[in-house]
Enzyme design. Structure first.
Site, PDB file in Angstrom:
ATOM      1  N   CYS A  43       0.833  -1.208   0.000  1.00 14.44           N
ATOM      2  CA  CYS A  43       0.000   0.000   0.000  1.00 14.44           C
ATOM      3  C   CYS A  43       0.865   1.254   0.000  1.00 14.44           C
ATOM      4  O   CYS A  43       0.673   2.151  -0.813  1.00 14.44           O
ATOM      5  CB  CYS A  43      -0.929  -0.013   1.216  1.00 14.44           C
ATOM      6  SG  CYS A  43      -1.869   1.508   1.355  1.00 14.44           S
ATOM      7  N   CYS A  48      -1.535   1.823  -3.054  1.00 12.13           N
ATOM      8  CA  CYS A  48      -2.468   2.930  -2.764  1.00 12.13           C
ATOM      9  C   CYS A  48      -1.814   4.306  -2.755  1.00 12.13           C
ATOM     10  O   CYS A  48      -2.323   5.240  -3.391  1.00 12.13           O
ATOM     11  CB  CYS A  48      -3.124   2.743  -1.396  1.00 12.13           C
ATOM     12  SG  CYS A  48      -3.373   1.062  -0.890  1.00 12.13           S
ATOM     13  N   LYS A  51       0.066   5.407  -6.117  1.00 13.11           N
ATOM     14  CA  LYS A  51      -1.003   5.479  -7.125  1.00 13.11           C
ATOM     15  C   LYS A  51      -1.822   6.748  -6.939  1.00 13.11           C
ATOM     16  O   LYS A  51      -2.051   7.503  -7.873  1.00 13.11           O
ATOM     17  CB  LYS A  51      -1.871   4.216  -6.996  1.00 13.11           C
ATOM     18  CG  LYS A  51      -3.102   4.121  -7.854  1.00 13.11           C
ATOM     19  CD  LYS A  51      -4.355   4.769  -7.310  1.00 13.11           C
ATOM     20  CE  LYS A  51      -4.747   4.412  -5.917  1.00 13.11           C
ATOM     21  NZ  LYS A  51      -5.329   3.103  -5.732  1.00 13.11           N
ATOM     22  N   TYR A 177      -9.659  -2.895 -10.457  1.00  8.66           N
ATOM     23  CA  TYR A 177      -9.237  -1.652  -9.798  1.00  8.66           C
ATOM     24  C   TYR A 177      -7.997  -1.057 -10.471  1.00  8.66           C
ATOM     25  O   TYR A 177      -7.966   0.111 -10.831  1.00  8.66           O
ATOM     26  CB  TYR A 177      -8.798  -1.943  -8.358  1.00  8.66           C
ATOM     27  CG  TYR A 177      -9.857  -2.172  -7.330  1.00  8.66           C
ATOM     28  CD1 TYR A 177     -10.131  -1.189  -6.388  1.00  8.66           C
ATOM     29  CD2 TYR A 177     -10.519  -3.390  -7.225  1.00  8.66           C
ATOM     30  CE1 TYR A 177     -11.052  -1.404  -5.375  1.00  8.66           C
ATOM     31  CE2 TYR A 177     -11.439  -3.616  -6.216  1.00  8.66           C
ATOM     32  CZ  TYR A 177     -11.705  -2.617  -5.296  1.00  8.66           C
ATOM     33  OH  TYR A 177     -12.611  -2.827  -4.305  1.00  8.66           O
ATOM     34  N   GLU A 181      -7.677   2.411 -12.741  1.00  7.82           N
ATOM     35  CA  GLU A 181      -6.966   3.517 -12.090  1.00  7.82           C
ATOM     36  C   GLU A 181      -5.789   3.991 -12.956  1.00  7.82           C
ATOM     37  O   GLU A 181      -5.590   5.198 -13.152  1.00  7.82           O
ATOM     38  CB  GLU A 181      -6.480   3.097 -10.698  1.00  7.82           C
ATOM     39  CG  GLU A 181      -7.644   2.924  -9.725  1.00  7.82           C
ATOM     40  CD  GLU A 181      -7.249   2.516  -8.314  1.00  7.82           C
ATOM     41  OE1 GLU A 181      -8.063   2.679  -7.410  1.00  7.82           O
ATOM     42  OE2 GLU A 181      -6.123   2.014  -8.107  1.00  7.82           O
ATOM     43  N   ARG A 204     -15.931  -5.848 -12.558  1.00  9.71           N
ATOM     44  CA  ARG A 204     -16.852  -6.925 -12.190  1.00  9.71           C
ATOM     45  C   ARG A 204     -17.189  -6.818 -10.695  1.00  9.71           C
ATOM     46  O   ARG A 204     -16.301  -6.571  -9.868  1.00  9.71           O
ATOM     47  CB  ARG A 204     -16.149  -8.269 -12.447  1.00  9.71           C
ATOM     48  CG  ARG A 204     -17.043  -9.469 -12.298  1.00  9.71           C
ATOM     49  CD  ARG A 204     -16.208 -10.743 -12.349  1.00  9.71           C
ATOM     50  NE  ARG A 204     -15.551 -10.975 -13.635  1.00  9.71           N
ATOM     51  CZ  ARG A 204     -16.157 -11.488 -14.702  1.00  9.71           C
ATOM     52  NH1 ARG A 204     -17.421 -11.807 -14.653  1.00  9.71           N
ATOM     53  NH2 ARG A 204     -15.468 -11.696 -15.813  1.00  9.71           N
ATOM     54  N   HIS A 435     -25.938  22.585   1.143  1.00  9.42           N
ATOM     55  CA  HIS A 435     -26.145  23.120  -0.198  1.00  9.42           C
ATOM     56  C   HIS A 435     -25.133  24.205  -0.523  1.00  9.42           C
ATOM     57  O   HIS A 435     -24.826  25.012   0.336  1.00  9.42           O
ATOM     58  CB  HIS A 435     -27.567  23.698  -0.270  1.00  9.42           C
ATOM     59  CG  HIS A 435     -27.954  24.124  -1.648  1.00  9.42           C
ATOM     60  ND1 HIS A 435     -28.216  23.212  -2.659  1.00  9.42           N
ATOM     61  CD2 HIS A 435     -28.102  25.357  -2.182  1.00  9.42           C
ATOM     62  CE1 HIS A 435     -28.521  23.876  -3.762  1.00  9.42           C
ATOM     63  NE2 HIS A 435     -28.441  25.176  -3.507  1.00  9.42           N
ATOM     64  N   GLU A 440     -25.371  16.261  -1.138  1.00 12.34           N
ATOM     65  CA  GLU A 440     -26.754  16.448  -0.684  1.00 12.34           C
ATOM     66  C   GLU A 440     -27.752  15.597  -1.479  1.00 12.34           C
ATOM     67  O   GLU A 440     -28.840  15.310  -1.005  1.00 12.34           O
ATOM     68  CB  GLU A 440     -27.160  17.927  -0.705  1.00 12.34           C
ATOM     69  CG  GLU A 440     -27.298  18.515  -2.087  1.00 12.34           C
ATOM     70  CD  GLU A 440     -27.709  20.003  -2.066  1.00 12.34           C
ATOM     71  OE1 GLU A 440     -28.595  20.367  -1.284  1.00 12.34           O
ATOM     72  OE2 GLU A 440     -27.131  20.773  -2.859  1.00 12.34           O
TER      73      GLU A 440
HETATM   74  P1  NDP Z   1      -8.920  -7.245  -9.797  1.00 12.30           P
HETATM   75  O1  NDP Z   1      -9.183  -8.539  -9.149  1.00 12.30           O
HETATM   76  O2  NDP Z   1      -9.657  -6.042  -9.381  1.00 12.30           O
HETATM   77  O3  NDP Z   1      -9.097  -7.375 -11.372  1.00 12.30           O
HETATM   78  C1  NDP Z   1      -8.421  -8.370 -12.065  1.00 12.30           C
HETATM   79  C2  NDP Z   1      -8.653  -8.174 -13.549  1.00 12.30           C
HETATM   80  O4  NDP Z   1      -7.866  -9.118 -14.241  1.00 12.30           O
HETATM   81  C3  NDP Z   1     -10.082  -8.429 -13.969  1.00 12.30           C
HETATM   82  O5  NDP Z   1     -10.348  -7.615 -15.074  1.00 12.30           O
HETATM   83  C4  NDP Z   1     -10.041  -9.902 -14.379  1.00 12.30           C
HETATM   84  O6  NDP Z   1     -11.016 -10.216 -15.323  1.00 12.30           O
HETATM   85  C5  NDP Z   1      -8.696  -9.945 -15.062  1.00 12.30           C
HETATM   86  N1  NDP Z   1      -8.073 -11.265 -15.116  1.00 12.30           N
HETATM   87  C6  NDP Z   1      -7.853 -12.129 -14.106  1.00 12.30           C
HETATM   88  N2  NDP Z   1      -7.214 -13.219 -14.559  1.00 12.30           N
HETATM   89  C7  NDP Z   1      -7.019 -13.047 -15.879  1.00 12.30           C
HETATM   90  C8  NDP Z   1      -6.425 -13.832 -16.904  1.00 12.30           C
HETATM   91  N3  NDP Z   1      -5.894 -15.013 -16.655  1.00 12.30           N
HETATM   92  N4  NDP Z   1      -6.416 -13.330 -18.151  1.00 12.30           N
HETATM   93  C9  NDP Z   1      -6.953 -12.131 -18.417  1.00 12.30           C
HETATM   94  N5  NDP Z   1      -7.539 -11.344 -17.501  1.00 12.30           N
HETATM   95  C10 NDP Z   1      -7.567 -11.807 -16.249  1.00 12.30           C
HETATM   96  O7  NDP Z   1      -7.332  -7.074  -9.665  1.00 12.30           O
HETATM   97  P2  NDP Z   1      -6.366  -5.851  -9.753  1.00 12.30           P
HETATM   98  O8  NDP Z   1      -5.088  -6.410 -10.250  1.00 12.30           O
HETATM   99  O9  NDP Z   1      -6.963  -4.694 -10.451  1.00 12.30           O
HETATM  100  O10 NDP Z   1      -6.221  -5.456  -8.218  1.00 12.30           O
HETATM  101  C11 NDP Z   1      -5.895  -6.445  -7.252  1.00 12.30           C
HETATM  102  C12 NDP Z   1      -6.555  -6.164  -5.948  1.00 12.30           C
HETATM  103  O11 NDP Z   1      -5.898  -5.084  -5.317  1.00 12.30           O
HETATM  104  C13 NDP Z   1      -8.015  -5.718  -6.053  1.00 12.30           C
HETATM  105  O12 NDP Z   1      -8.909  -6.778  -6.110  1.00 12.30           O
HETATM  106  C14 NDP Z   1      -8.182  -4.912  -4.798  1.00 12.30           C
HETATM  107  O13 NDP Z   1      -8.522  -5.785  -3.762  1.00 12.30           O
HETATM  108  C15 NDP Z   1      -6.811  -4.334  -4.564  1.00 12.30           C
HETATM  109  N6  NDP Z   1      -6.757  -2.926  -4.995  1.00 12.30           N
HETATM  110  C16 NDP Z   1      -7.542  -2.012  -4.389  1.00 12.30           C
HETATM  111  C17 NDP Z   1      -7.509  -0.689  -4.771  1.00 12.30           C
HETATM  112  C18 NDP Z   1      -8.389   0.310  -4.096  1.00 12.30           C
HETATM  113  O14 NDP Z   1      -8.899   0.010  -3.043  1.00 12.30           O
HETATM  114  N7  NDP Z   1      -8.612   1.470  -4.689  1.00 12.30           N
HETATM  115  C19 NDP Z   1      -6.637  -0.242  -5.836  1.00 12.30           C
HETATM  116  C20 NDP Z   1      -5.873  -1.286  -6.442  1.00 12.30           C
HETATM  117  C21 NDP Z   1      -5.932  -2.574  -6.012  1.00 12.30           C
HETATM  118  P3  NDP Z   1     -12.495 -10.704 -14.901  1.00 12.30           P
HETATM  119  O15 NDP Z   1     -13.206  -9.524 -14.308  1.00 12.30           O
HETATM  120  O16 NDP Z   1     -13.067 -11.135 -16.199  1.00 12.30           O
HETATM  121  O17 NDP Z   1     -12.307 -11.811 -13.922  1.00 12.30           O
END
Ligand code: NDP
Length: 451
Positions: A43, A48, A51, A177, A181, A204, A435, A440
């Site tokens: 983080c 976090c 980023k 995420y 981002e 998703r 306001h 609001e």
């Molecule tokens: P996410 O789990 O959010 O998203 C993963 C993405 O990768 C989805 O689009 C998924 O597709 C795709 N994916 C997974 N496996 C494959 C594959 N084999 N081939 C192609 N596409 C694939 O992961 P992130 O890497 O974005 O972030 C990891 C975690 O970090 C988050 O889940 C969150 O918990 C944390 N995070 C939180 C943040 C915040 O709070 N603002 C910021 C950044 C990270 P599909 O949807 O089709 O499964």
């Protein structure tokens, strides 16, 4: 003489590991913490914090352009990428030092290196072995990339935060995420951004109206979106990289960023040799006390792959330290955890999405309000926001609140308290708005959307 060198050895000095170790130290335990990279963890050093700093930086471009609507004129505006990365790194050094000081002040011994379990009380770091009555594993996660030809040419979010120069063109793979981002960050700085993913919409699991709205806003900001397709191979050439897609097209870029999820960092930790139960993806299985199947070994944070958010790891760490070192058993409450995506515009949610609420409850009322932020009315900025409340009809309890738009995470943090306190729609209605604000809207939505 004590049977073990320490009462607690923590492996991993990220948000969860540091909080647990500090508290255990404060409760009188003899604690050592082992970190292979730098104290601070994902983080603070690779997630976090850097980023969000880059999100702030990239959004300035839009603010400058909005300012013209208010009569400002800027001549010769330019951006120093290397200067920004340097400033960001200085800030990370400062935060890293704060983590070091927190541990030192709590009397926690810091050991640098990779900790490997050799038995249930022993951890090896290089040639050195140390023992503890209890062991806490808080090693977090690491970016996952699928194995396709040329994947070695791609970067992950780790490197995306460290680039020496701004890519003119970048392909981002994934729709979670991190993908959205970084799409916002690079688009804000003026890179040409292509985002490619296998689903039909971004994010998703989030409420459908937010997912649709974010895709529209990203498109307005110039991000090119290709859904239901994935790279099949990446080729390096003189000009950069050529990314061949499953739909037969290709994209040329200077960087290819994979944001296809993160996996628990448990490989090579010696967990199997001690007999710790792991899930298929390598996550450590723990009970509601953060305890693994080996009773003196605990785990928390992303390595357990429950809800992978920093404040959750910190809350788990607090519960662990209270339970194990302060004789005050405490469980983490996973209900109604708010979250935010620092896309541009940002998204924030607490409670159930409309789809999840429809599955769980017989009847719900849905309140939606779309708006153009007042700030943009004098500008050419066409960004729109959306707010949404999900209400369980029979009890009138508000069970979900969602927003995309300026300051959404700042607004939803407050709404999350109301939802945690089980507020009803009547409570929202009885609250006087401030306001003129966007917030609001949450207390002035009167007409439920017709089914
Ligand atoms: P996410 O789990 O959010 O998203 C993963 C993405 O990768 C989805 O689009 C998924 O597709 C795709 N994916 C997974 N496996 C494959 C594959 N084999 N081939 C192609 N596409 C694939 O992961 P992130 O890497 O974005 O972030 C990891 C975690 O970090 C988050 O889940 C969150 O918990 C944390 N995070 C939180 C943040 C915040 O709070 N603002 C910021 C950044 C990270 P599909 O949807 O089709 O499964």
């Amino acid at each position: 003489m004590a049977k073990f060198d320490y009462d607690l050895i923590t492996i991993g000095a990220g948000s969860g590991g540091v909080r647990a170790s500090r508290l255990a130290g404060a409760y009188g335990a003899r604690v050592a913490i082992i970190e292979e990279l730098r104290e601070g963890g994902t983080c603070v050093l690779r997630g976090c914090v850097p980023k969000k700093l880059l999100v702030y930086g990239s959004h300035v471009a839009e603010e400058l352009s909005d300012a013209e609507g208010y009569g400002w004129k800027f001549n010769g505006v330019n951006h120093n990428w290397a200067g920004m990365i340097e400033a960001k790194n200085r800030e990370l050094d400062r935060l890293h030092q704060i983590y070091v000081n927190l541990l030192d002040n709590a009397g926690v011994e810091r050991i640098s290196g990779r900790g490997i379990l050799t038995d249930k009380h022993t951890v090896k770091i290089g040639r050195k072995e140390i023992t503890a009555e209890k062991i806490l594993i808080a090693v977090g996660g690491w970016p996952y990339k699928p194995d396709i030809p040329g994947i070695e040419h791609s970067i992950s979010s780790n490197e995306a935060l460290e680039l020496n120069e701004k890519p003119k063109r970048i392909v981002i793979v994934g729709s979670g995420y991190i993908a959205v981002e970084f799409a916002g960050i690079f688009a804000g700085f003026g890179s040409e951004v292509d985002i490619v993913f296998r689903a039909d919409k971004v994010l998703r699991g989030f409420d459908i109206d937010l997912r649709n709205a974010l895709m529209e806003e990203m498109t307005k900001k110039g991000v090119r979106i290709q859904t239901q397709c994935l790279p099949e191979r990446i080729e390096k050439n003189k000009a950069g990289y050529k990314v061949y897609l499953s739909n037969g097209k290709y994209i040329e870029a200077d960087q290819v960023l994979y944001a296809t999820g993160r996996v628990p960092n448990t490989k090579g930790l010696g967990l199997e040799s001690v007999g710790i139960n792991l899930r298929e993806n390598g996550a450590i299985v723990v009970n509601e006390w953060n305890q693994s199947n080996i009773s003196n070994i605990y785990a928390l944070g992303d390595v357990t792959d429950r809800i992978n958010l920093t404040p959750v790891a910190i809350a788990e760490a607090q519960a662990f330290a209270e339970t194990v070192f302060n004789n005050a058993p405490k469980n983490m409450d996973y209900q109604d955890i708010p979250c935010a995506v620092f896309s541009q515009p940002p998204i924030s949610s607490v409670g159930l999405s409309e789809e999840a609420a429809r599955e769980k409850f017989d009847e719900i009322d849905v309140y939606v309000s779309g708006f153009r932020p007042m700030k943009y009315t004098m500008t050419e900025n066409m960004e729109r926001g959306l707010q949404k409340l999900i209400v369980e009809r029979s009890s009138q309890r508000v069970i979900g609140a969602h927003m995309i738009g300026v300051d959404a995470p700042e607004i939803i943090q407050g709404i999350a308290i109301a939802i945690k306190a089980k507020a009803t729609k009547l409570d929202f209605d009885a609250t006087v708005g401030i306001h003129p604000t966007a917030a609001e809207e949450f207390v002035t939505m009167r007409q439920a959307r017709s089914d």
